[in-house]
Design an enzyme around this catalytic site. Structure first.
Site, mmCIF file in Angstrom:
data_model
loop_
_atom_site.group_PDB
_atom_site.id
_atom_site.type_symbol
_atom_site.label_atom_id
_atom_site.label_comp_id
_atom_site.label_asym_id
_atom_site.label_seq_id
_atom_site.Cartn_x
_atom_site.Cartn_y
_atom_site.Cartn_z
ATOM 1 C CE LYS A 184 -1.786 2.677 3.066
ATOM 2 N NZ LYS A 184 -1.765 4.035 2.466
ATOM 3 N N GLY A 236 7.186 4.524 8.458
ATOM 4 C CA GLY A 236 6.317 5.662 8.707
ATOM 5 C C GLY A 236 6.518 6.172 10.116
ATOM 6 C CB SER A 237 4.451 8.346 12.221
ATOM 7 O OG SER A 237 3.284 7.595 12.460
ATOM 8 C CB THR A 238 7.304 6.531 16.446
ATOM 9 O OG1 THR A 238 8.641 6.556 15.922
ATOM 10 C CG2 THR A 238 7.312 5.732 17.730
ATOM 11 C CD GLU A 239 0.000 9.164 16.482
ATOM 12 O OE1 GLU A 239 0.668 10.097 15.992
ATOM 13 O OE2 GLU A 239 -1.229 9.190 16.621
ATOM 14 N N GLY A 241 3.492 3.047 13.853
ATOM 15 C CA GLY A 241 4.277 1.830 14.106
ATOM 16 C C GLY A 241 3.823 1.118 15.371
ATOM 17 C CD GLU A 258 13.121 3.723 8.403
ATOM 18 O OE1 GLU A 258 12.999 4.511 9.361
ATOM 19 O OE2 GLU A 258 13.152 4.072 7.219
ATOM 20 C CB CYS A 292 12.610 8.552 8.953
ATOM 21 S SG CYS A 292 13.332 7.538 7.675
ATOM 22 C CD GLU A 389 10.251 11.888 12.285
ATOM 23 O OE1 GLU A 389 9.233 11.232 12.576
ATOM 24 O OE2 GLU A 389 11.177 11.438 11.589
#
Lengths: 481, 289
Positions: A184, A236-239, A241, A258, A292, A389
């Site tokens: 995606k 993508g974002s840690t959130e 993730g 990542e 990132c 970030e």
């Protein structure tokens, strides 16, 4: 703004690429309609609508996963590894042949300067396929345990900052190790992935080996959550993730993440200042800071702070912001209105918390999403702009006196993706690199990438590596890495 | 042998930060042998004990992860040496707790000692086997090295009280991480004795912290503790592993999921327990005159 030497416009022609008015999903080797409401993808530099793209629903994702499973079981899994490798070589060559087309399309859809899409994104994407092509029939020698076996169907969700390159980072190792893929792309940058689908067709890649399902968060959740997916890979974002790690908890799915970063770029007083300034610029303004691993925290030794900042400001004054398709452009458009709002908000918070904002005199185009290169000085480690970030062209400058203080400040973050070190002293480079809790350390350089070089984070920047021998482990059963 | 001497029994306590405290909660629980006969009262570790153990493991991390591989290897080999001297005691405890014949208990203890030797030999090979230089397409020297993850919480196997425990603990130490171990609940005694071995084996205090008690009770606190970098769920109670993995997701912890059933620990361990708690660091430097 007046300059001594002004540049005449040097736009790359967009006639090389045909953008269709609408795109479907790429499932089982065919473009098919999506069941969800289509969405528009725009050129962030002009807000012009480029195309209308299908939204994949849970049923569409299910169809894609079933196609991928069939292809895995009947064809791609049992295929002679050398033949799998040859398909990847074909794809790499097709990407090279169509490089100009991909570069223009990437800059149109993403907003990044053509100089970068042409010289970095597209060549590196081809390099990833070439590199992994060679692995396909050599996995027994990868040192990942005896007789490594593919996992099955990989569900992959990628971000908008390097749309084609992130596709290559995900698809190439998955296919080389014998897995099939449901990918995606990000909802603001789906077009190069759909052009890649055409490359798969030109390569005669068997149907179902690569499936591309466009859409937003719901589509991504359907890919990650599908019961017949064996492997989830996310950038993508840690959130997000975190939510993916929760979603796959208790399943058999192998997961690699990542995620975000807040890299320290450490400049010691013995560093060659001009080189370091180039590295600082490359670290934070490459790809508008939508990186990132961006060097978003400059840690500069106190006694050279003023000299470095003066030199940096002078250099930033020469950066050209504007039309991404112009070959002289250094800084392109912010990828979306949403991201622009986030950058503005964090920059405003930076100012409100007491840091000093500096921006060059810089005309922003009237239409599109733009943010000028920005430097904050007098930043304290507790400021939001030193911790969060930003994912934009915003540099936070902090100072240190001793190497110990530099390391302590560099590691004072929940992230651990990358870091930079600038010094002429070799022993110091190795000692500092050793103590930094970050997956990639660039010494006297920044933001260099290569398919042979493992990339990935410590701490909350994620786990698993992409690239190199290490990256293969993410797609192999029982692989010991 | 004279039988009129009254034996001096051991008090089984926790092993935290190089010392042997009781649980701060004052709680104990009864440990019995496989037939249900009383063996000892073990300390029943609490949330506070777990947090103290994490503090100790974090404090010990810099020194242990910074030790040379050569040194770490010798320290782990020393553990095997000291265990060998307590061989009979381990055999008695394993036989009683696991209900094994003396020959099977001996085999388990032998294998546990040999496992330390195996991992002792790995410390200075990991860099070569898991790292290396990367031939990037440009004028750079680029190399990757494995580094320890940091602080690892281990829910030790519930059945194999010594061999299983060593099989999950030794690889974490070999890689340079420090550990907080929750022992088998019903069979905790060999773990406490192992703590005594560690305390006299040149393993710095805090590198290994042993908590006897209930993994189901302490596990959630460790899984969501922000100063724990990774968690091995091997001994998680059935049905609780998913919840623990979800908690660990909050801090993007490295997670080793529990096997469907406890494996045969005598099998060759390979690298599969070393690599989950290693990070790969890649360093670039330009080449130029």
């Amino acid at each position: 703004m007046t300059r001594l030497f002004e540049y005449a416009p040097a736009p790359e022609s967009r006639s090389i690429v045909d953008v269709a008015p609408s795109y479907g999903l790429f499932v089982d080797g065919e473009f098919v309609d999506g069941s969800g409401a289509p969405f528009k993808t725009i050129n962030p530099a002009t807000e012009e609508v480029l195309s209308e793209v299908a939204t994949g629903t849970a049923e569409d994702v299910d169809r894609a996963v079933r196609a991928a499973r069939r292809a895995f079981t009947r064809l791609w899994g049992p295929m002679r590894p050398a033949d799998r490798g040859k398909y990847l070589f074909r794809i790499a060559r097709l990407l090279q042949e169509r490089a100009r087309e991909f570069a223009v399309l990437e800059s149109l859809d993403n907003g990044k300067p053509i100089r970068e899409s042409r010289d970095v994104d597209v060549p590196l994407a081809a390099a990833h396929f070439l590199y992994h092509a060679g692995w396909a029939d050599k996995l027994d020698w990868a040192g990942l345990g005896p007789g490594p076996k593919p996992l099955g169907v990989a569900g992959q969700v990628i971000p908008w900052n390097f749309p084609l390159l992130m596709l290559a980072w995900k698809v190439a190792p998955a296919l080389a190790t014998g897995n099939t893929v449901v990918l995606k792309p990000a909802e603001t940058t789906p077009l190069t992935a759909l052009l890649f689908a055409e490359v798969c067709r030109q390569a005669d890649l068997p149907p179902g080996v690569v499936n591309i399902v466009t859409g937003a968060g719901d589509t991504g959740r359907a890919v990650v959550g599908h019961a017949d997916v064996d492997k989830v890979a996310f950038t993508g974002s840690t959130e997000v993730g975190r939510s993916i790690a929760r979603a796959v908890a208790g399943t058999r799915k192998k997961l690699t993440l990542e995620l975000g970063g807040k890299a320290a770029n450490i400049v010691f007083d013995d560093a060659p200042i001009d080189q370091a300034v180039e590295g600082i610029v490359q670290g934070i303004f490459f790809n508008q800071g939508h990186v990132c691993c961006a060097g978003s925290r400059l840690l500069v030794q106190e006694n050279v702070h003023d000299e470095v900042i003066a030199s940096l400001q002078r250099r930033i004054g020469t950066l050209r912001l504007g039309d991404p398709l112009d070959k002289n452009t250094d800084i392109g458009a912010i990828n979306s209105h949403l991201q622009l709002e986030r950058i503005r908000q964090l920059a405003d918070i930076g100012e409100a918390e007491g840091a000093n904002r500096w921006q060059p005199a810089c005309d922003l185009p009237e239409r599109g999403f733009w943010f000028p290169p920005t430097v904050f000085t007098d930043v304290s480690p507790a400021h939001r702009i030193a911790r969060d970030e930003v994912f934009g062209p915003v540099l936070s400058v902090l100072t240190f006196r001793t190497p110990d203080e530099a390391v302590a400040k560099a590691n004072n973050t929940t992230y651990g993706l990358s870091a930079g070190i600038w010094t002429e002293k070799g022993s110091r480079i190795l000692a500092i690199a050793d103590r930094l809790r970050a997956g990639v350390v660039w010494a006297n350089c920044f933001n260099e990438f290569d398919p042979t070089s493992p990339f990935g984070g410590y701490k909350q920047s994620g786990y698993g590596r992409e690239g190199g021998r290490h990256g293969l482990a993410a797609y192999l059963k029982g692989a010991t890495e | 042998m004279s039988t009129d001497r009254l034996a001096v029994r051991k008090t089984y306590k926790l092993y935290v930060n190089g010392a042997f405290p009781r649980s701060e909660s004052g709680r104990i629980y009864e440990v019995t042998d496989a037939k249900g006969a009383f063996l000892a009262n073990a300390a029943w570790a609490s949330r506070k004990d777990a947090r103290d153990a994490v503090v100790a493991a974090r404090a010990a991390s810099a020194k242990w992860s910074g030790a040379t591989a050569y040194n770490r290897g010798q320290v782990l080999y020393r553990v095997a040496e000291v265990m060998e001297g307590r061989h009979a005691q381990f055999c008695d405890e394993v036989a009683a707790g696991e209900g094994l014949s003396s020959s099977k208990a001996r085999a388990a203890v032998d294998a546990a000692i040999d496992r330390w030797v195996w991992y002792a030999g790995w410390t200075d090979k990991l860099g070569a086997v898991l790292g290396g230089s990367n031939p990037v397409a440009g004028p750079y020297f680029d190399f990757s090295v494995p580094e320890p993850t940091g602080v690892v919480a281990i829910l030790a196997p519930q059945r194999s009280s010594l061999l299983g425990l060593v099989s999950v603990l030794a690889p974490v130490l070999a890689g340079g991480s420090t550990a907080v171990v929750v022992t088998s609940k019903a069979r905790p005694l060999p773990a406490v004795t192992l703590g005594e071995v560690l305390a006299t084996s040149d393993v710095p205090g805090g590198v290994v912290n042993v908590l006897t008690g209930d993994a189901g009770e302490i596990g959630p606190w460790l899984a969501e503790h922000d100063d724990v970098d990774g968690i091995d769920l091997t001994g998680a109670p059935a049905g609780q592993a998913m919840e623990l993995e979800r908690l660990a997701a909050g801090g993007i912890k490295r997670v080793v999921r529990p096997p469907a059933e406890e494996p045969d620990w005598s099998a060759d361990p390979g690298l599969s327990r070393l690599t989950p708690f290693l990070e790969t660091k890649t360093v670039w430097h330009p080449m130029g005159l």
